[in-house]
Design an enzyme around this catalytic site. Structure first.
Site, PDB file in Angstrom:
ATOM      1  N   CYS A 148     -57.160  -8.189 -23.847  1.00  0.00           N
ATOM      2  CA  CYS A 148     -58.343  -9.027 -24.070  1.00  0.00           C
ATOM      3  C   CYS A 148     -58.831  -9.782 -22.835  1.00  0.00           C
ATOM      4  O   CYS A 148     -60.038  -9.952 -22.689  1.00  0.00           O
ATOM      5  CB  CYS A 148     -58.198  -9.908 -25.300  1.00  0.00           C
ATOM      6  SG  CYS A 148     -56.781 -10.967 -25.302  1.00  0.00           S
ATOM      7  N   ARG A 183     -52.112  -9.835  -9.533  1.00  0.00           N
ATOM      8  CA  ARG A 183     -51.780  -8.469  -9.943  1.00  0.00           C
ATOM      9  C   ARG A 183     -50.725  -8.484 -11.041  1.00  0.00           C
ATOM     10  O   ARG A 183     -49.782  -7.684 -11.038  1.00  0.00           O
ATOM     11  CB  ARG A 183     -51.325  -7.622  -8.742  1.00  0.00           C
ATOM     12  CG  ARG A 183     -51.498  -6.102  -9.021  1.00  0.00           C
ATOM     13  CD  ARG A 183     -50.854  -5.233  -7.941  1.00  0.00           C
ATOM     14  NE  ARG A 183     -51.425  -5.447  -6.642  1.00  0.00           N
ATOM     15  CZ  ARG A 183     -50.703  -5.550  -5.529  1.00  0.00           C
ATOM     16  NH1 ARG A 183     -49.375  -5.471  -5.573  1.00  0.00           N
ATOM     17  NH2 ARG A 183     -51.288  -5.751  -4.374  1.00  0.00           N
ATOM     18  N   SER A 184     -50.885  -9.419 -11.976  1.00  0.00           N
ATOM     19  CA  SER A 184     -49.959  -9.467 -13.104  1.00  0.00           C
ATOM     20  C   SER A 184     -50.148  -8.232 -13.963  1.00  0.00           C
ATOM     21  O   SER A 184     -51.202  -7.589 -13.938  1.00  0.00           O
ATOM     22  CB  SER A 184     -50.213 -10.719 -13.942  1.00  0.00           C
ATOM     23  OG  SER A 184     -51.469 -10.612 -14.583  1.00  0.00           O
ATOM     24  N   ASP A 206     -51.859  -9.555  -4.191  1.00  0.00           N
ATOM     25  CA  ASP A 206     -50.845 -10.473  -4.705  1.00  0.00           C
ATOM     26  C   ASP A 206     -50.088 -11.066  -3.544  1.00  0.00           C
ATOM     27  O   ASP A 206     -50.451 -10.882  -2.384  1.00  0.00           O
ATOM     28  CB  ASP A 206     -49.955  -9.837  -5.778  1.00  0.00           C
ATOM     29  CG  ASP A 206     -48.822  -9.013  -5.219  1.00  0.00           C
ATOM     30  OD1 ASP A 206     -48.762  -8.814  -3.993  1.00  0.00           O
ATOM     31  OD2 ASP A 206     -48.002  -8.553  -6.030  1.00  0.00           O
ATOM     32  N   ILE A 207     -49.087 -11.836  -3.866  1.00  0.00           N
ATOM     33  CA  ILE A 207     -48.416 -12.619  -2.844  1.00  0.00           C
ATOM     34  C   ILE A 207     -47.763 -11.732  -1.775  1.00  0.00           C
ATOM     35  O   ILE A 207     -47.621 -12.139  -0.626  1.00  0.00           O
ATOM     36  CB  ILE A 207     -47.409 -13.585  -3.530  1.00  0.00           C
ATOM     37  CG1 ILE A 207     -47.155 -14.815  -2.683  1.00  0.00           C
ATOM     38  CG2 ILE A 207     -46.129 -12.862  -3.928  1.00  0.00           C
ATOM     39  CD1 ILE A 207     -46.630 -15.992  -3.481  1.00  0.00           C
TER      40      ILE A 207
END
Lengths: 330, 330
Positions: A148, A183-184, A206-207
């Protein structure tokens, strides 16, 4: 030279959510029985409780029943299976983190694919990466649910004109460069894939590193490819038409001087990733938060699950295996 | 008083693996065509390559074909799907870590349930927690695969007499207290559940806390419950009949003085979690490593997958949805 009013439009999520909310209430108002959404809360974070309560209020306002079930961590799995087997319940949200480790991913997958309003079931996520839009690829009656939050961001981009409707469906972001800072597995990576599948060149930050998601020159691939990218965040951002951030950190601020003049800027973190005033001086469109669109998508997903159930009943698909307890030699 | 030879028996994994290896070669020697196992390696860790090569040698020796496929991280998902769709391949191992984050869990689930020799598909894991032993609960023709490392430890415990055959199947660890130092989703947590489902009182120890897995007095529950536990590691270990460790740390040593006299001690870490000499002074049975049993279980699982396929073909179950690329409005 006289200075005209600043051109940047700040678009509140409520405004974007409105058309979806109308669509949803249109549907629920015609139903004999209010669809039921359950929220399962197994942590004692007051912020999670607040969010769960707020979800409930919105659901109620849009014609749904909502029940918040609070359980201990160790009871959560059993409770999920109870809800899976309860025909009165049409959809379910589990508020994570619970254990804060990989067990949470296991628990997330315990939610029945038929009640997963968040679209986080492996089947849904895998279909999304592979650009598969139906659960029944032949009859095309059962839509594969999209996660979602990424879906909300796609809908926001559509609303604010980033999708070019002159292009074919599926190619409407062709020519757009997008930087996503996050970028989860829940939002950033699926979002990068969704946008690249729609034709965009996406820098996923991301990190540790930056990756490039794209379908190649002339969109020669049917679905995105991923490559490592040697550019810096600054290099990526400065050529990006759209910048999307989701850094869950109170102190993090995206450097305003990396934003290209006239870019579209979206923040999906619950924290403020931008200095609003500075962004408004440089961006063309700015969506400072997305929560209300996300919840609209969640309820829209619930209605889709109900449509899928109807379609499945019509086809009478196989029933899932129920837990039993016959001791057996391994 | 004269001192007799120390009583502790050190049991090498090879000895335990032997009976399973005989069973496996018995089966493969009767097959017209050698079953094929594929190893997918997408990291450049030399230790992983060594392990992959070793798996291959063992597989070859036991009558299997083995192919090692080395790909880049970004190609891995595509390669997994290729293997899923390749009828020549009967089973697949993916060597993790690849990305070292939640994307690895996603990739693991990409492996088809029909080729998952490691037993890590969500369906298998969930069946295991719920003590469901078949994929087809009615006809009982297709066995649910168990994760191979926890399964190896169960088989080791059976071999060394920890399971009491006088008791009913499913209750044969009743009366046993077990401490497991490791609560990973791959080994420690499923193992705690498996052993508790078989009647044991299990203390599951990780860096943050200790949990108790058990079926209650008189095994009154059909499957295990989990509770937080206030005991210390020392308290748990000292009342444990069996101590199992899997700490992936070179410098970690389990304190020998926590081991109850005559306890069974098993180490499944690739590191030495015990000081061998000290353990032998106090334990009754000591299994210092389990790798060879694990690989036997992996190959046994592969043969089970082939049996399941035969059963499924006989029943002609539904075919999985194939990835396609029809652009569609979301």
């Amino acid at each position: 030279m006289s200075i005209i009013q600043k051109a940047c439009k700040v678009i509140p999520a409520s405004k974007i959510a409105k058309s979806y909310i109308n669509e949803i209430t249109d549907t629920t108002s015609k139903l004999v029985k209010k669809p039921k959404l359950v929220g399962l809360l197994a942590n004692d974070d007051p912020a999670a409780l607040m969010y769960a309560t707020w979800t409930g209020k919105t659901a109620n306002n849009l014609g749904f029943q909502y029940e918040l079930i609070q359980v201990s961590k160790d009871q959560l799995e059993e409770e999920i299976y109870k809800c899976n087997n309860n025909d009165e319940i049409n959809g379910m949200i589990v508020y994570f983190p619970v254990f804060g480790n990989k067990q949470d991913q296991y628990l997330q997958q315990c939610v029945s694919i038929h009640k997963d309003v968040e679209g986080l079931n492996f089947k849904y996520i895998s279909n999304m990466y592979h650009n598969i839009r139906y659960l029944d690829d032949n009859s095309k009656l059962m839509k594969s649910i999209l996660p979602c939050t990424p879906l909300a961001i796609v809908k926001i981009l559509e609303f604010i004109g980033a999708y070019n409707k002159v292009l074919d469906i599926g190619d409407r972001l062709y020519g757009k460069t997008i930087t996503i800072v996050n970028r989860s597995e829940i939002v950033g990576r699926p979002l990068a894939a969704l946008l690249a599948n729609d034709g965009a060149t996406v820098y996923s930050v991301d990190i540790n590193d930056i990756q490039l998601y794209e379908r190649g020159d002339g969109l020669r691939y049917k679905q995105h490819k991923v490559e490592d990218c040697n550019k810096s965040l600054e290099d990526c951002a400065k050529i990006s038409d759209i910048i999307i951030t989701g850094v869950p950190n109170k102190t993090y601020k995206f450097p305003t001087n990396y934003i290209k003049r006239g870019a579209i800027v979206i923040n999906f973190s619950s924290e403020k990733n931008f200095n609003d005033e500075d962004v408004e001086k440089i961006a063309s469109l700015y969506v400072p938060s997305i929560g209300k669109v996300t919840i609209a998508m969640l309820l829209r997903n619930l209605l889709r699950l109900m449509d899928n159930k109807k379609a499945a009943n019509a086809k009478s698909i196989e029933t899932p295996i129920q837990p039993t307890n016959q001791p057996q030699e391994i």
